[in-house]
Design a protein around this motif. Sequence first.
Motif, PDB file in Angstrom:
ATOM      1  N   VAL A 141      57.338  86.999  37.718  1.00  0.00           N
ATOM      2  CA  VAL A 141      56.855  88.322  37.322  1.00  0.00           C
ATOM      3  C   VAL A 141      55.349  88.357  37.575  1.00  0.00           C
ATOM      4  CG1 VAL A 141      56.809  90.054  35.503  1.00  0.00           C
ATOM      5  CG2 VAL A 141      58.638  88.341  35.534  1.00  0.00           C
ATOM      6  N   LEU A 142      54.941  89.172  38.533  1.00  0.00           N
ATOM      7  CA  LEU A 142      53.554  89.186  38.980  1.00  0.00           C
ATOM      8  C   LEU A 142      52.664  90.025  38.067  1.00  0.00           C
ATOM      9  CD1 LEU A 142      54.343  89.633  42.776  1.00  0.00           C
ATOM     10  CD2 LEU A 142      53.480  87.549  41.684  1.00  0.00           C
ATOM     11  N   GLY A 143      51.375  90.080  38.416  1.00  0.00           N
ATOM     12  CA  GLY A 143      50.423  90.861  37.654  1.00  0.00           C
ATOM     13  C   GLY A 143      50.554  92.342  37.942  1.00  0.00           C
ATOM     14  N   GLY A 144      49.650  93.120  37.337  1.00  0.00           N
ATOM     15  CA  GLY A 144      49.695  94.554  37.545  1.00  0.00           C
ATOM     16  C   GLY A 144      48.807  95.283  36.568  1.00  0.00           C
ATOM     17  N   PRO A 145      48.781  96.623  36.656  1.00  0.00           N
ATOM     18  CA  PRO A 145      47.978  97.419  35.732  1.00  0.00           C
ATOM     19  C   PRO A 145      48.381  97.145  34.293  1.00  0.00           C
ATOM     20  CG  PRO A 145      48.814  98.767  37.531  1.00  0.00           C
ATOM     21  CD  PRO A 145      49.513  97.448  37.627  1.00  0.00           C
ATOM     22  N   SER A 146      47.423  97.167  33.413  1.00  0.00           N
ATOM     23  CA  SER A 146      47.686  96.818  32.022  1.00  0.00           C
ATOM     24  C   SER A 146      47.038  97.857  31.105  1.00  0.00           C
ATOM     25  CB  SER A 146      47.098  95.448  31.723  1.00  0.00           C
ATOM     26  OG  SER A 146      47.317  95.056  30.407  1.00  0.00           O
ATOM     27  N   GLU A 159      52.047  88.482  29.970  1.00  0.00           N
ATOM     28  CA  GLU A 159      52.074  89.328  28.776  1.00  0.00           C
ATOM     29  C   GLU A 159      53.499  89.762  28.436  1.00  0.00           C
ATOM     30  OE1 GLU A 159      49.493  92.607  29.513  1.00  0.00           O
ATOM     31  OE2 GLU A 159      47.724  91.365  29.822  1.00  0.00           O
ATOM     32  N   LEU A 160      54.260  90.139  29.456  1.00  0.00           N
ATOM     33  CA  LEU A 160      55.630  90.597  29.230  1.00  0.00           C
ATOM     34  C   LEU A 160      56.505  89.471  28.674  1.00  0.00           C
ATOM     35  CD1 LEU A 160      56.098  92.734  32.467  1.00  0.00           C
ATOM     36  CD2 LEU A 160      55.782  93.581  30.131  1.00  0.00           C
ATOM     37  N   ILE A 161      56.331  88.259  29.203  1.00  0.00           N
ATOM     38  CA  ILE A 161      57.094  87.120  28.695  1.00  0.00           C
ATOM     39  C   ILE A 161      56.691  86.815  27.258  1.00  0.00           C
ATOM     40  CG2 ILE A 161      57.486  84.636  28.949  1.00  0.00           C
ATOM     41  CD1 ILE A 161      57.215  85.050  31.989  1.00  0.00           C
ATOM     42  N   ALA A 162      55.379  86.851  26.984  1.00  0.00           N
ATOM     43  CA  ALA A 162      54.897  86.594  25.622  1.00  0.00           C
ATOM     44  C   ALA A 162      55.501  87.590  24.641  1.00  0.00           C
ATOM     45  CB  ALA A 162      53.371  86.670  25.583  1.00  0.00           C
ATOM     46  N   GLU A 163      55.553  88.862  25.027  1.00  0.00           N
ATOM     47  CA  GLU A 163      56.142  89.885  24.169  1.00  0.00           C
ATOM     48  C   GLU A 163      57.614  89.606  23.893  1.00  0.00           C
ATOM     49  OE1 GLU A 163      53.651  94.013  24.911  1.00  0.00           O
ATOM     50  OE2 GLU A 163      55.326  93.540  26.239  1.00  0.00           O
ATOM     51  N   GLN A 164      58.345  89.233  24.934  1.00  0.00           N
ATOM     52  CA  GLN A 164      59.777  88.984  24.767  1.00  0.00           C
ATOM     53  C   GLN A 164      60.034  87.757  23.900  1.00  0.00           C
ATOM     54  OE1 GLN A 164      60.604  92.290  26.046  1.00  0.00           O
ATOM     55  NE2 GLN A 164      62.430  91.047  25.889  1.00  0.00           N
ATOM     56  N   LEU A 165      59.062  86.855  23.830  1.00  0.00           N
ATOM     57  CA  LEU A 165      59.195  85.673  22.974  1.00  0.00           C
ATOM     58  C   LEU A 165      58.615  85.903  21.581  1.00  0.00           C
ATOM     59  CD1 LEU A 165      58.408  82.804  25.522  1.00  0.00           C
ATOM     60  CD2 LEU A 165      60.606  83.306  24.445  1.00  0.00           C
ATOM     61  N   GLY A 207      49.416  86.999  34.819  1.00  0.00           N
ATOM     62  CA  GLY A 207      48.744  88.231  34.438  1.00  0.00           C
ATOM     63  C   GLY A 207      49.633  89.089  33.555  1.00  0.00           C
ATOM     64  N   LEU A 208      49.927  90.305  34.012  1.00  0.00           N
ATOM     65  CA  LEU A 208      50.824  91.185  33.273  1.00  0.00           C
ATOM     66  C   LEU A 208      52.169  90.506  33.029  1.00  0.00           C
ATOM     67  CD1 LEU A 208      51.723  93.914  32.096  1.00  0.00           C
ATOM     68  CD2 LEU A 208      52.277  94.634  34.437  1.00  0.00           C
TER      69      LEU A 208
END
Length: 227
Positions: free
Chosen positions: A50-55, A91-97, A87-88
């Motif tokens: 899962v790559l980076g992107g706008p945040s 963040e998405l993985i951290a949220e899901q955990l 990057g983003l």
Amino acid sequence: MHIYFLQHSDEDAPARLADWLTGMGHSYNVCELHKDEVPPRPSDFDALVVLGGPSPVSGGAQLGWSKRERQLIDRILKSNKPLLGLGLGAELIAEQLGAVVSPAAWPEIGWHTVTRHEDCALPLPETFDLFQWRERVFGLPEGCTPIGASAASPVQGFSWDYNRVIALQGHPEATPAWARAQYNAKTATEGPYTQFEADALDIGKRFDRLAPILDRLMLAWLDELID
């Protein structure tokens, strides 16, 4: 081995990651979520990046694919497939955990030194420089092992489930062209941890030094599949 990339913007491309996979004899596909492409099924790949992107990701057409992306990440977390977020993506993985992701006091843009945590489970140097483009921070999810810290962020990333899942705020995939694209597409907010384009791109050798960092990271991440 076949890898799938989830991409969120034109400038946040796989860059050096694509070269690494090709050089190692692996294949890959890119799902351009920002162009409303449908995320792949878990059966379509051996590992997911899962790559980076706008945040943060928000609004309109993005909302639909953002929900589908989070559902896919959750499915991979519950599977035995390797998952890497940058990057983003981190963040998405951290949220899901279960971690809280929140706006940072100051953005972290350009080159910054990461000090490896004593408990880090990855074969990384004690200190190493990463290119950053980060405006949010997250806490360490329960059960995860920290990677390290920078002056601006106490949690630069983490690993989980014996390195099957790795989340990293910085970008070891960065190349000069990739970094230039970030500055062209995004606004570098001024602050104590912001390095502007002329200074960041003037340090060309730092991009070369990312190659062994990426190699160590990828080999540790894909260790079981490569074996």
